[in-house]
Design a protein around this motif. Structure first.
Motif, PDB file in Angstrom:
ATOM      1  N   TYR A 207       4.624   3.591  -2.397  1.00 19.73           N
ATOM      2  CA  TYR A 207       4.640   2.640  -3.503  1.00 19.73           C
ATOM      3  C   TYR A 207       4.205   3.301  -4.807  1.00 19.73           C
ATOM      4  O   TYR A 207       3.567   4.354  -4.832  1.00 19.73           O
ATOM      5  CB  TYR A 207       3.742   1.445  -3.187  1.00 19.73           C
ATOM      6  N   GLY A 208       4.538   2.645  -5.882  1.00 20.36           N
ATOM      7  CA  GLY A 208       4.160   3.143  -7.196  1.00 20.36           C
ATOM      8  C   GLY A 208       4.803   2.311  -8.288  1.00 20.36           C
ATOM      9  O   GLY A 208       5.345   1.239  -8.019  1.00 20.36           O
ATOM     10  N   PRO A 209       4.766   2.798  -9.544  1.00 19.06           N
ATOM     11  CA  PRO A 209       4.218   4.101  -9.931  1.00 19.06           C
ATOM     12  C   PRO A 209       2.691   4.103  -9.954  1.00 19.06           C
ATOM     13  O   PRO A 209       2.069   3.056 -10.131  1.00 19.06           O
ATOM     14  CB  PRO A 209       4.784   4.309 -11.335  1.00 19.06           C
TER      15      PRO A 209
ATOM     16  N   ILE B 224      -1.250   1.408 -17.010  1.00 21.03           N
ATOM     17  CA  ILE B 224      -0.927   0.578 -15.844  1.00 21.03           C
ATOM     18  C   ILE B 224      -1.928   0.769 -14.712  1.00 21.03           C
ATOM     19  O   ILE B 224      -2.645   1.761 -14.644  1.00 21.03           O
ATOM     20  CB  ILE B 224       0.488   0.879 -15.313  1.00 21.03           C
ATOM     21  N   GLN B 225      -1.943  -0.211 -13.812  1.00 23.56           N
ATOM     22  CA  GLN B 225      -2.665  -0.147 -12.550  1.00 23.56           C
ATOM     23  C   GLN B 225      -1.687  -0.499 -11.438  1.00 23.56           C
ATOM     24  O   GLN B 225      -0.785  -1.314 -11.633  1.00 23.56           O
ATOM     25  CB  GLN B 225      -3.826  -1.147 -12.524  1.00 23.56           C
ATOM     26  N   ASN B 226      -1.876   0.107 -10.258  1.00 22.23           N
ATOM     27  CA  ASN B 226      -1.073  -0.262  -9.103  1.00 22.23           C
ATOM     28  C   ASN B 226      -1.793  -1.348  -8.319  1.00 22.23           C
ATOM     29  O   ASN B 226      -3.019  -1.337  -8.207  1.00 22.23           O
ATOM     30  CB  ASN B 226      -0.798   0.952  -8.216  1.00 22.23           C
ATOM     31  N   LEU B 227      -1.033  -2.291  -7.746  1.00 18.27           N
ATOM     32  CA  LEU B 227      -1.619  -3.468  -7.101  1.00 18.27           C
ATOM     33  C   LEU B 227      -1.269  -3.567  -5.627  1.00 18.27           C
ATOM     34  O   LEU B 227      -1.220  -4.659  -5.063  1.00 18.27           O
ATOM     35  CB  LEU B 227      -1.143  -4.743  -7.825  1.00 18.27           C
ATOM     36  N   ALA B 228      -1.020  -2.444  -4.960  1.00 17.05           N
ATOM     37  CA  ALA B 228      -0.657  -2.477  -3.546  1.00 17.05           C
ATOM     38  C   ALA B 228      -1.848  -2.928  -2.708  1.00 17.05           C
ATOM     39  O   ALA B 228      -2.990  -2.554  -2.949  1.00 17.05           O
ATOM     40  CB  ALA B 228      -0.191  -1.098  -3.085  1.00 17.05           C
ATOM     41  N   GLY B 229      -1.562  -3.746  -1.692  1.00 24.38           N
ATOM     42  CA  GLY B 229      -2.599  -4.196  -0.776  1.00 24.38           C
ATOM     43  C   GLY B 229      -2.714  -5.704  -0.765  1.00 24.38           C
ATOM     44  O   GLY B 229      -2.172  -6.410  -1.619  1.00 24.38           O
ATOM     45  N   GLY B 230      -3.419  -6.228   0.223  1.00 25.86           N
ATOM     46  CA  GLY B 230      -3.601  -7.665   0.325  1.00 25.86           C
ATOM     47  C   GLY B 230      -2.608  -8.301   1.274  1.00 25.86           C
ATOM     48  O   GLY B 230      -1.911  -7.627   2.031  1.00 25.86           O
ATOM     49  N   SER B 231      -2.534  -9.607   1.241  1.00 26.40           N
ATOM     50  CA  SER B 231      -1.720 -10.360   2.188  1.00 26.40           C
ATOM     51  C   SER B 231      -0.237 -10.264   1.883  1.00 26.40           C
ATOM     52  O   SER B 231       0.164  -9.929   0.770  1.00 26.40           O
ATOM     53  CB  SER B 231      -2.138 -11.834   2.180  1.00 26.40           C
ATOM     54  N   TYR B 232       0.567 -10.536   2.885  1.00 24.32           N
ATOM     55  CA  TYR B 232       2.021 -10.590   2.761  1.00 24.32           C
ATOM     56  C   TYR B 232       2.632  -9.280   2.279  1.00 24.32           C
ATOM     57  O   TYR B 232       3.659  -9.278   1.611  1.00 24.32           O
ATOM     58  CB  TYR B 232       2.442 -11.749   1.837  1.00 24.32           C
TER      59      TYR B 232
ATOM     60  N   LYS C 168       0.321  -3.653 -12.915  1.00 22.71           N
ATOM     61  CA  LYS C 168      -0.322  -4.409 -13.992  1.00 22.71           C
ATOM     62  C   LYS C 168      -0.520  -3.495 -15.202  1.00 22.71           C
ATOM     63  O   LYS C 168      -1.010  -2.381 -15.070  1.00 22.71           O
ATOM     64  CB  LYS C 168      -1.677  -4.952 -13.542  1.00 22.71           C
ATOM     65  N   TYR C 169      -0.136  -4.016 -16.382  1.00 20.15           N
ATOM     66  CA  TYR C 169      -0.402  -3.341 -17.647  1.00 20.15           C
ATOM     67  C   TYR C 169      -1.527  -4.077 -18.361  1.00 20.15           C
ATOM     68  O   TYR C 169      -1.530  -5.314 -18.439  1.00 20.15           O
ATOM     69  CB  TYR C 169       0.845  -3.333 -18.525  1.00 20.15           C
ATOM     70  N   LEU C 170      -2.482  -3.348 -18.899  1.00 23.00           N
ATOM     71  CA  LEU C 170      -3.537  -3.909 -19.737  1.00 23.00           C
ATOM     72  C   LEU C 170      -3.552  -3.149 -21.053  1.00 23.00           C
ATOM     73  O   LEU C 170      -3.625  -1.920 -21.061  1.00 23.00           O
ATOM     74  CB  LEU C 170      -4.903  -3.790 -19.050  1.00 23.00           C
TER      75      LEU C 170
END
Length: 289
Positions: free
Chosen positions: A183-185, A212-220, A226-228
């Motif tokens: 996954y990425g970027p 950016i931040q990567n948001l891999a993980g969690g349910s489903y 995410k960009y901040l």
């Protein structure tokens, strides 16, 4: 869903018709062949703001939300879609389509939220997905999204402070057995440096790795990006991942979330608001419902 008005693309009129034509024009500029008859339009008043989505037929708008905070000229905008399992002879999607593996689905949709400071120039998200098949049980899913800020008079500065796209297996389906993988970027990764993701013969061009931040993980089996920051014009973000299924085609649910901010325009000075607690205010209630 009863609060959303759904109209087939070829039967829209007035402002909705203009937005269908704008979506078709944007798609064709990116080599995606689409006609009014291929589209559905969803429209509703959400949280006191007008929301419009032009989507390919078969894509289901699951929910939409607007979050505001009293006394703060700021708003959060979110929408979630269930993506169909396949499509017939899918056309190229996005800014420049991935290549090298069979594409079993791919299309774009456009979302509009009315701009409270200028009704004629709304905030817009052009969001695309691609689904690639590596084997009978391996799939790669790609998202590409562009946020365009609806500008207004020179005295007001409007910003994207957060822009998030995510995807996961849609609720009610149990087809994914593993992932996300590859996954990425990921910030400062080789993929970001080379502006492309490569795996198993597939190549997907990338843009927008800054902030950016990567948001891999969690349910489903979810992942996303995410960009901040303090973007005042347009922001592009990508997200991709590889999945293993039980042999059936996975069904993904796609999510878009944007936090906007307004303030007085001072050159080179971003909007700052001590009451901006969007991570607390919006804890993904739309996503985890």
């Amino acid at each position: 869903m009863d609060k959303f008005e759904k109209v087939a693309g070829e039967r829209t009129t007035g402002k909705l018709k203009e937005r269908v034509r704008k979506h078709v024009d944007d798609a064709m500029r990116r080599s995606q062949l689409v006609a009014d008859a291929d589209l559905d339009t969803f429209s509703a008043n959400v949280g006191g703001r007008k929301f419009t989505a032009v989507v390919p037929k078969g894509v289901k708008l699951k929910s939409a939300v607007v979050v505001t905070e009293p006394g703060v000229d700021e708003v959060g905008l979110g929408a979630e879609f269930e993506v169909p399992t396949d499509s017939v002879t899918p056309s190229a999607a996005g800014h420049s389509a991935g290549s090298g593996l069979p594409r079993v689905a791919g299309a774009c949709r456009t979302l509009w939220f009315d701009n409270p400071t200028s009704g004629a120039n709304d905030d817009q998200v052009y969001d695309c997905y691609e689904k690639f098949k590596k084997s009978n049980s391996e799939y790669i899913y790609n998202r590409y999204s562009k946020m365009t800020v609806g500008q207004t008079e020179a005295a007001i500065r409007r910003e994207v402070q957060e822009f998030t796209i995510r995807f996961r297996e849609a609720k009610g389906y149990s087809r994914i057995t593993g992932g996300p993988y590859n996954y990425g970027p990921l910030p400062s990764s080789l993929e970001c440096n080379n502006a492309k993701f490569s795996y198993g013969g597939l190549e997907i061009p990338l843009v927008g790795c800054g902030g950016i931040q990567n948001l891999a993980g969690g349910s489903y089996y979810q992942t996303g990006t995410k960009y901040l920051g303090h973007e005042t014009s347009q922001k592009y973000i990508d997200s991709y991942a590889r999945y293993v299924s039980n042999g059936s085609t996975p069904v993904w649910s796609d999510y878009v979330w944007v936090t906007m901010s307004s303030c007085g325009w001072i050159p080179f000075t971003p909007c700052v608001n001590g009451l901006n607690k969007w991570e607390e205010t919006y804890t993904d209630g739309l996503w985890y419902r």
